[in-house]
Design a protein around this motif. Sequence first.
Motif, PDB file in Angstrom:
ATOM      1  N   ALA A  11       0.945   1.366  -0.485  1.00 19.24           N
ATOM      2  CA  ALA A  11       0.545   2.384   0.490  1.00 19.24           C
ATOM      3  C   ALA A  11       0.334   3.714  -0.221  1.00 19.24           C
ATOM      4  CB  ALA A  11       1.606   2.534   1.576  1.00 19.24           C
ATOM      5  N   LYS A  12      -0.584   4.500   0.324  1.00 18.10           N
ATOM      6  CA  LYS A  12      -0.794   5.854  -0.176  1.00 18.10           C
ATOM      7  C   LYS A  12      -1.133   6.769   0.987  1.00 18.10           C
ATOM      8  CE  LYS A  12      -1.311   9.385  -2.854  1.00 18.10           C
ATOM      9  NZ  LYS A  12      -0.111  10.039  -3.445  1.00 18.10           N
ATOM     10  N   THR A  13      -0.284   7.782   1.186  1.00 19.35           N
ATOM     11  CA  THR A  13      -0.522   8.801   2.198  1.00 19.35           C
ATOM     12  C   THR A  13      -0.544  10.156   1.509  1.00 19.35           C
ATOM     13  OG1 THR A  13       0.650   7.491   3.867  1.00 19.35           O
ATOM     14  CG2 THR A  13       0.300   9.828   4.344  1.00 19.35           C
ATOM     15  N   ASP A  23      -0.391  -0.826   3.334  1.00 15.65           N
ATOM     16  CA  ASP A  23       0.235  -2.139   3.146  1.00 15.65           C
ATOM     17  C   ASP A  23      -0.718  -3.144   2.469  1.00 15.65           C
ATOM     18  OD1 ASP A  23       2.453  -3.819   3.356  1.00 15.65           O
ATOM     19  OD2 ASP A  23       1.687  -4.756   5.176  1.00 15.65           O
ATOM     20  N   VAL A  24      -1.274  -2.724   1.339  1.00 17.27           N
ATOM     21  CA  VAL A  24      -2.229  -3.578   0.613  1.00 17.27           C
ATOM     22  C   VAL A  24      -1.484  -4.531  -0.316  1.00 17.27           C
ATOM     23  CG1 VAL A  24      -4.033  -3.589  -1.155  1.00 17.27           C
ATOM     24  CG2 VAL A  24      -4.120  -1.935   0.731  1.00 17.27           C
ATOM     25  N   THR A  46      -8.941   4.881  -4.692  1.00 20.56           N
ATOM     26  CA  THR A  46      -7.503   5.152  -4.633  1.00 20.56           C
ATOM     27  C   THR A  46      -6.711   3.976  -5.167  1.00 20.56           C
ATOM     28  OG1 THR A  46      -7.760   6.601  -2.706  1.00 20.56           O
ATOM     29  CG2 THR A  46      -5.572   5.693  -3.100  1.00 20.56           C
ATOM     30  N   LEU A  47      -7.101   2.772  -4.788  1.00 20.29           N
ATOM     31  CA  LEU A  47      -6.414   1.569  -5.253  1.00 20.29           C
ATOM     32  C   LEU A  47      -6.492   1.454  -6.776  1.00 20.29           C
ATOM     33  CD1 LEU A  47      -4.946  -1.070  -4.652  1.00 20.29           C
ATOM     34  CD2 LEU A  47      -7.169  -2.147  -4.256  1.00 20.29           C
ATOM     35  N   PRO A  57       1.680   6.062  -5.988  1.00 20.14           N
ATOM     36  CA  PRO A  57       1.705   5.437  -4.656  1.00 20.14           C
ATOM     37  C   PRO A  57       2.806   6.032  -3.781  1.00 20.14           C
ATOM     38  CG  PRO A  57       2.730   3.984  -6.262  1.00 20.14           C
ATOM     39  CD  PRO A  57       2.157   5.134  -7.050  1.00 20.14           C
ATOM     40  N   SER A  58       2.626   5.906  -2.468  1.00 20.98           N
ATOM     41  CA  SER A  58       3.657   6.332  -1.522  1.00 20.98           C
ATOM     42  C   SER A  58       4.655   5.217  -1.251  1.00 20.98           C
ATOM     43  CB  SER A  58       3.000   6.758  -0.199  1.00 20.98           C
ATOM     44  OG  SER A  58       2.067   7.790  -0.415  1.00 20.98           O
TER      45      SER A  58
END
Length: 308
Positions: A11-13, A23-24, A46-47, A57-58
Amino acid sequence: MPPIIAIANLAKTYATGYHALKDVSLEIRQGEIFALLGPNGAGKTTLISIVCGIVTPSGGRVTVSGHDILDEPRAARRLIGLVPQELTTDAFETVRATVAFSRGLFGLRADPGRIEQVLRDLSLWEKRDARIMTLSGGMKRRVLIAKALAHEPRILFLDEPTAGVDVALRQDMWRLVRRLREQGVTIILTTHYIEEAEEMADRVGVIARGEIVLVEEKAELMRKLGKKELTLQLQAPLGGLPEALAAYPLALSPDGAALTYTYDTKAERTGITALLTDLAAAGIRFRDLQTRQSSLEDIFVDLVRERA
């Protein structure tokens, strides 16, 4: 064989509250060409940036050949070559110097032979002493790839590698990617050119709004989701479809001169045979026919539209 890249619940926020990844989970197999497709803003860059250690990453976990990107960042990054979208090289530096410098960044000894081989593979050897600022856009793109390959990575990320380049260069790069795969390099490709994925990829992943929509073998994806169309040019126009043909997924053209039958591979043999039999029984004759199969682009557009 364990995956060379394992991504779990990533996840990234960002500080603005924007959820770039949600949730990848994804596994990349060693030695494959994996195409990651998605519209602008889907989370592709981003990924890649997280896996390459550029963005933190978050949540979630990423390992590269068993090395956690947060616990063992140097070991993980050493295995990766990244070709970004934008050129980030000193414009006054020469081609050979900038590629050699990239090798040094990973603590590797100078290897003029390796640098020469990379430059020759990318048709850059004749430009080895030229300054970056004097190169064309296509040549600069080749320099980016040379920089990524200088330290002999086991994994190569290509983020929109052929954006804005001509067809000849694109085909050269396809040949290079195939040759790298034959040498055991794992390739992860993001692209807006669906034909690149269709031409080269072993597997395809689709990402939309920060979530993985689908991951599938390319051939299996085409088989499962690809539709086929049979279009019949009629000898005489029809005013409407006869009741006897109501069970078939048929579409009549506005002028009544063509019938289009949409089917999948499972229904291909029995469906077409039965249709032609029933057409003949209904007294409908045709003078020509043609078939069309969905492309990967058709499937991609449908998947993204469905998620949106």
